[in-house]
Motif scaffolding. Sequence first.
Motif, PDB file in Angstrom:
ATOM      1  N   SER A 175       1.028  -0.922   0.002  1.00 51.92           N
ATOM      2  CA  SER A 175      -0.108   0.043  -0.070  1.00 51.92           C
ATOM      3  C   SER A 175       0.808   1.384   0.127  1.00 51.92           C
ATOM      4  CB  SER A 175      -0.963   0.124   1.267  1.00 51.92           C
ATOM      5  OG  SER A 175      -1.514   1.194   1.414  1.00 51.92           O
ATOM      6  N   ASN A 176       0.634   2.310  -0.712  1.00 50.93           N
ATOM      7  CA  ASN A 176       1.153   3.330  -0.711  1.00 50.93           C
ATOM      8  C   ASN A 176       0.249   4.653  -0.149  1.00 50.93           C
ATOM      9  OD1 ASN A 176      -0.862   4.057  -2.775  1.00 50.93           O
ATOM     10  ND2 ASN A 176       0.332   4.940  -4.200  1.00 50.93           N
ATOM     11  N   VAL A 177      -0.275   4.125   0.784  1.00 58.94           N
ATOM     12  CA  VAL A 177      -1.312   5.143   1.668  1.00 58.94           C
ATOM     13  C   VAL A 177      -1.147   4.744   3.138  1.00 58.94           C
ATOM     14  CG1 VAL A 177      -2.800   5.717  -0.324  1.00 58.94           C
ATOM     15  CG2 VAL A 177      -3.461   4.011   1.306  1.00 58.94           C
ATOM     16  N   VAL A 178      -1.265   5.711   3.902  1.00 59.25           N
ATOM     17  CA  VAL A 178      -1.681   5.694   5.309  1.00 59.25           C
ATOM     18  C   VAL A 178      -2.617   6.645   5.639  1.00 59.25           C
ATOM     19  CG1 VAL A 178       0.532   4.827   6.193  1.00 59.25           C
ATOM     20  CG2 VAL A 178       0.118   7.227   5.901  1.00 59.25           C
ATOM     21  N   PHE A 179      -3.497   6.583   6.856  1.00 58.66           N
ATOM     22  CA  PHE A 179      -4.768   7.103   6.933  1.00 58.66           C
ATOM     23  C   PHE A 179      -4.781   8.010   8.401  1.00 58.66           C
ATOM     24  CE2 PHE A 179      -5.789   3.296   4.629  1.00 58.66           C
ATOM     25  CZ  PHE A 179      -6.515   4.047   3.654  1.00 58.66           C
ATOM     26  N   ASP A 180      -5.056   9.366   8.181  1.00 58.85           N
ATOM     27  CA  ASP A 180      -5.381  10.200   9.283  1.00 58.85           C
ATOM     28  C   ASP A 180      -6.982   9.652   9.561  1.00 58.85           C
ATOM     29  OD1 ASP A 180      -3.056  11.536   9.545  1.00 58.85           O
ATOM     30  OD2 ASP A 180      -3.285  12.908   7.846  1.00 58.85           O
ATOM     31  N   VAL A 181      -7.142   8.876  10.662  1.00 56.76           N
ATOM     32  CA  VAL A 181      -8.388   8.443  10.825  1.00 56.76           C
ATOM     33  C   VAL A 181      -9.295   9.191  11.926  1.00 56.76           C
ATOM     34  CG1 VAL A 181      -9.784   6.501  11.422  1.00 56.76           C
ATOM     35  CG2 VAL A 181      -7.500   6.239  10.627  1.00 56.76           C
ATOM     36  N   ILE A 182     -10.519   9.565  11.485  1.00 56.28           N
ATOM     37  CA  ILE A 182     -11.418  10.140  12.773  1.00 56.28           C
ATOM     38  C   ILE A 182     -12.602   9.184  12.617  1.00 56.28           C
ATOM     39  CG2 ILE A 182     -13.031  12.268  12.885  1.00 56.28           C
ATOM     40  CD1 ILE A 182      -9.987  12.965  12.485  1.00 56.28           C
ATOM     41  N   CYS A 183     -12.721   8.777  14.135  1.00 58.06           N
ATOM     42  CA  CYS A 183     -13.668   7.800  14.529  1.00 58.06           C
ATOM     43  C   CYS A 183     -14.942   8.500  15.324  1.00 58.06           C
ATOM     44  CB  CYS A 183     -13.429   6.672  15.137  1.00 58.06           C
ATOM     45  SG  CYS A 183     -11.977   5.675  14.451  1.00 58.06           S
ATOM     46  N   PRO A 184     -15.881   8.785  14.669  1.00 56.86           N
ATOM     47  CA  PRO A 184     -17.043   9.684  15.451  1.00 56.86           C
ATOM     48  C   PRO A 184     -17.935   8.551  16.280  1.00 56.86           C
ATOM     49  CG  PRO A 184     -17.658   9.698  13.281  1.00 56.86           C
ATOM     50  CD  PRO A 184     -16.339   8.965  13.345  1.00 56.86           C
ATOM     51  N   SER A 185     -18.409   9.061  17.378  1.00 53.51           N
ATOM     52  CA  SER A 185     -19.547   8.415  17.854  1.00 53.51           C
ATOM     53  C   SER A 185     -20.978   8.965  17.267  1.00 53.51           C
ATOM     54  CB  SER A 185     -19.780   8.493  19.445  1.00 53.51           C
ATOM     55  OG  SER A 185     -18.741   7.806  20.174  1.00 53.51           O
ATOM     56  N   ILE A 186     -21.608   8.108  16.470  1.00 54.27           N
ATOM     57  CA  ILE A 186     -22.877   8.449  16.044  1.00 54.27           C
ATOM     58  C   ILE A 186     -23.872   9.162  16.861  1.00 54.27           C
ATOM     59  CG2 ILE A 186     -24.998   7.666  14.798  1.00 54.27           C
ATOM     60  CD1 ILE A 186     -23.545   5.277  13.849  1.00 54.27           C
ATOM     61  N   PRO A 241     -21.344  14.058  -2.810  1.00 53.36           N
ATOM     62  CA  PRO A 241     -20.094  13.462  -4.011  1.00 53.36           C
ATOM     63  C   PRO A 241     -18.784  14.242  -4.130  1.00 53.36           C
ATOM     64  CG  PRO A 241     -21.876  14.002  -5.232  1.00 53.36           C
ATOM     65  CD  PRO A 241     -22.590  14.322  -3.843  1.00 53.36           C
ATOM     66  N   GLN A 242     -19.035  15.725  -4.048  1.00 57.18           N
ATOM     67  CA  GLN A 242     -17.999  16.547  -4.187  1.00 57.18           C
ATOM     68  C   GLN A 242     -17.077  16.154  -2.923  1.00 57.18           C
ATOM     69  OE1 GLN A 242     -20.749  17.430  -3.384  1.00 57.18           O
ATOM     70  NE2 GLN A 242     -21.154  18.960  -2.047  1.00 57.18           N
ATOM     71  N   ARG A 243     -17.480  15.701  -1.910  1.00 53.12           N
ATOM     72  CA  ARG A 243     -16.845  15.728  -0.574  1.00 53.12           C
ATOM     73  C   ARG A 243     -16.129  14.471  -0.263  1.00 53.12           C
ATOM     74  NH1 ARG A 243     -16.402  20.834   0.744  1.00 53.12           N
ATOM     75  NH2 ARG A 243     -18.282  21.875   0.768  1.00 53.12           N
ATOM     76  N   ILE A 244     -16.599  13.317  -1.045  1.00 57.00           N
ATOM     77  CA  ILE A 244     -16.095  12.063  -0.655  1.00 57.00           C
ATOM     78  C   ILE A 244     -15.250  11.495  -1.890  1.00 57.00           C
ATOM     79  CG2 ILE A 244     -17.014   9.712  -0.223  1.00 57.00           C
ATOM     80  CD1 ILE A 244     -17.873  11.837   1.973  1.00 57.00           C
ATOM     81  N   LEU A 245     -13.869  11.231  -1.509  1.00 58.25           N
ATOM     82  CA  LEU A 245     -13.229  10.728  -2.482  1.00 58.25           C
ATOM     83  C   LEU A 245     -13.388   9.174  -2.682  1.00 58.25           C
ATOM     84  CD1 LEU A 245      -9.840  12.217  -0.999  1.00 58.25           C
ATOM     85  CD2 LEU A 245     -10.903  12.872  -3.045  1.00 58.25           C
ATOM     86  N   GLY A 246     -13.892   8.365  -1.924  1.00 61.16           N
ATOM     87  CA  GLY A 246     -14.208   7.241  -1.965  1.00 61.16           C
ATOM     88  C   GLY A 246     -15.091   6.487  -0.908  1.00 61.16           C
ATOM     89  N   ASP A 448      -8.091  -4.783   2.985  1.00 63.57           N
ATOM     90  CA  ASP A 448      -9.119  -4.486   1.583  1.00 63.57           C
ATOM     91  C   ASP A 448      -9.343  -2.798   1.618  1.00 63.57           C
ATOM     92  OD1 ASP A 448     -11.073  -5.947   0.246  1.00 63.57           O
ATOM     93  OD2 ASP A 448     -12.227  -4.518   0.523  1.00 63.57           O
ATOM     94  N   LEU A 449      -9.222  -2.198   2.760  1.00 62.76           N
ATOM     95  CA  LEU A 449      -9.310  -0.744   2.551  1.00 62.76           C
ATOM     96  C   LEU A 449      -8.229  -0.194   1.962  1.00 62.76           C
ATOM     97  CD1 LEU A 449     -11.148   1.928   3.342  1.00 62.76           C
ATOM     98  CD2 LEU A 449     -10.291   1.479   5.521  1.00 62.76           C
ATOM     99  N   HIS A 450      -6.917  -0.596   2.295  1.00 59.15           N
ATOM    100  CA  HIS A 450      -5.737  -0.167   1.628  1.00 59.15           C
ATOM    101  C   HIS A 450      -5.711  -0.289   0.304  1.00 59.15           C
ATOM    102  CE1 HIS A 450      -2.689   1.212   4.752  1.00 59.15           C
ATOM    103  NE2 HIS A 450      -3.271   0.311   5.762  1.00 59.15           N
ATOM    104  N   LYS A 451      -6.111  -1.537  -0.136  1.00 59.82           N
ATOM    105  CA  LYS A 451      -6.053  -1.938  -1.547  1.00 59.82           C
ATOM    106  C   LYS A 451      -7.165  -1.069  -2.172  1.00 59.82           C
ATOM    107  CE  LYS A 451      -6.096  -6.114  -2.530  1.00 59.82           C
ATOM    108  NZ  LYS A 451      -6.492  -7.601  -2.757  1.00 59.82           N
ATOM    109  N   PHE A 452      -8.162  -0.570  -1.797  1.00 60.70           N
ATOM    110  CA  PHE A 452      -9.155   0.319  -2.469  1.00 60.70           C
ATOM    111  C   PHE A 452      -8.625   1.722  -2.601  1.00 60.70           C
ATOM    112  CE2 PHE A 452     -12.691   3.230  -1.366  1.00 60.70           C
ATOM    113  CZ  PHE A 452     -13.150   3.338  -2.758  1.00 60.70           C
ATOM    114  N   VAL A 453      -8.140   2.309  -1.598  1.00 63.13           N
ATOM    115  CA  VAL A 453      -7.815   3.536  -1.770  1.00 63.13           C
ATOM    116  C   VAL A 453      -6.351   3.489  -2.399  1.00 63.13           C
ATOM    117  CG1 VAL A 453      -7.004   5.528  -0.167  1.00 63.13           C
ATOM    118  CG2 VAL A 453      -8.811   3.995   0.759  1.00 63.13           C
ATOM    119  N   SER A 454      -5.517   2.631  -2.264  1.00 63.21           N
ATOM    120  CA  SER A 454      -4.228   2.739  -2.934  1.00 63.21           C
ATOM    121  C   SER A 454      -4.627   2.639  -4.626  1.00 63.21           C
ATOM    122  CB  SER A 454      -3.487   1.527  -2.766  1.00 63.21           C
ATOM    123  OG  SER A 454      -2.717   1.884  -1.556  1.00 63.21           O
ATOM    124  N   THR A 455      -5.401   1.904  -4.885  1.00 66.12           N
ATOM    125  CA  THR A 455      -6.086   1.925  -6.453  1.00 66.12           C
ATOM    126  C   THR A 455      -6.420   3.022  -6.913  1.00 66.12           C
ATOM    127  OG1 THR A 455      -6.710  -0.561  -5.908  1.00 66.12           O
ATOM    128  CG2 THR A 455      -7.431   0.822  -8.135  1.00 66.12           C
TER     129      THR A 455
END
Length: 460
Positions: A175-186, A241-246, A448-455
């Motif tokens: 994978s050529n990505v890492v993530f800055d992760v935000i985990c909200p409580s709904i 859709p303009q906000r969401i990269l994937g 799976d997430l790394h693969k998707f975003v890397s693609t």
Amino acid sequence: MSWSRFMAVGLVVVVVSYKVKEMMEEPPLPHLEPDPWWGPGEPQDEDVSINRFSINISDEDLRDFKARLALPLRLTPALEGANFTYGMNSDTLQKIVKYWREKYDWREREARLNSYPHYKTRIEGLDIHFMRADSKIGSAKNVKAVPLLLIHGWPDSIVGFLDILPLLTHPQEGSNVVFDVICPSIPGFGFSQSSSKQGFSHIETSQVLVKLMQRLGYEQFYVQGGDWGARIATNMAIMYPQRILGVHVNTFYVSTPGLTFRIKMLLGAFLPAGVVVAKEDQNKLYPLSNLFSMVLMETGYMHLQATKPDTIGAALNQNPVSLAAYILEKFSIWTHRDNRHKPDGGLLHGDFPISLDNLLDNICIYWFTSSITTSARLYSEAFNKKTYGMLDNIPCRVPAGLAIFPQENLKLPKNFLAHKYHNIVTYNEQPAGGHFSAMEQPTLVAVDLHKFVSTLENTT
């Protein structure tokens, strides 16, 4: 045929044709007020500050919890050989409560939760809680940090992401990505404030979480979720859709304008394998009797929470043992459907994919925040809103990654999912895992997430 009868038949054909055409058309996006107020009382000036927050249950609340947990159990003996087919087995519940009383240490688990920084900020009148995990690129070369919103479902919480976070924030092979992760409580779950007003559903949640990411400085970002998190993530991709990269999901709710999806499902039950559904996908849907049986057996809670959330909430909020019985039964069956035939529902097996401590952490979050009622209300608000079906009938055109886990309650073939997700970038069937995949199989979800975003990142 008489002229009057001919005219009557013609009129019926015209009306039916018009209705079919109307059903097949893509509806407009539902209108949301841009700045509603869901907090108590009248709207106020919004405080947009982002404040550090620490999970610190008071000694008084902890003593109350332990006192209620120590009350004598009033359990009906299990039927001989019933295992988990009647729900939570009382013998298993006794063993879990014994461990909870004697060995489980909330303060130790609380410290684990606080190993990541937590924050709160007010959006649309609600105090929204989120946990954050920043990327750690280190000395890795050609690795890019990208923002990711992780959204939990019911009956889980941010606890479900603790094991996957290191796999997302640190470089991974291939994978050529890492993530800055935000985990909200709904909102209404855990440490996020619940709406004081009627009408706050998963659609309104989507707007709140987009605003959260914007406030944090992320104009565009990736989003992942399961259960309600998958629905909210898909909503966000449809509405913004303009906000969401994937969008990456591991639970699927698919409908289409008109009856196309349902007709295909029915035709596939009668036509030879390969005509409507590929041979290798037949077991995902057929025989339909198995699917309908599963729906009847496993969705009673949904009807209850969609109609009388405050009644079940009042019952579960009185004693942690009652709350544990209700939630743990879902973790048992939704992790592997064969667990209903085991005396302990699989929960106490050494190979159960979620530790007992993690399961109890999750229950304690619901208990200490008194959020079982407000979390159940999300079902009532969602199923009672006219906009529920309207958004379902709008396709998601944002790039999508679909992870299929074998023990998920509902699995759909790729050509069915394509009715909803019009730009499927990755579709991968996983070797193991069920509904709570991020807790059960964090490595599989992360890969799976790394693969998707890397693609996607490699093609932009």
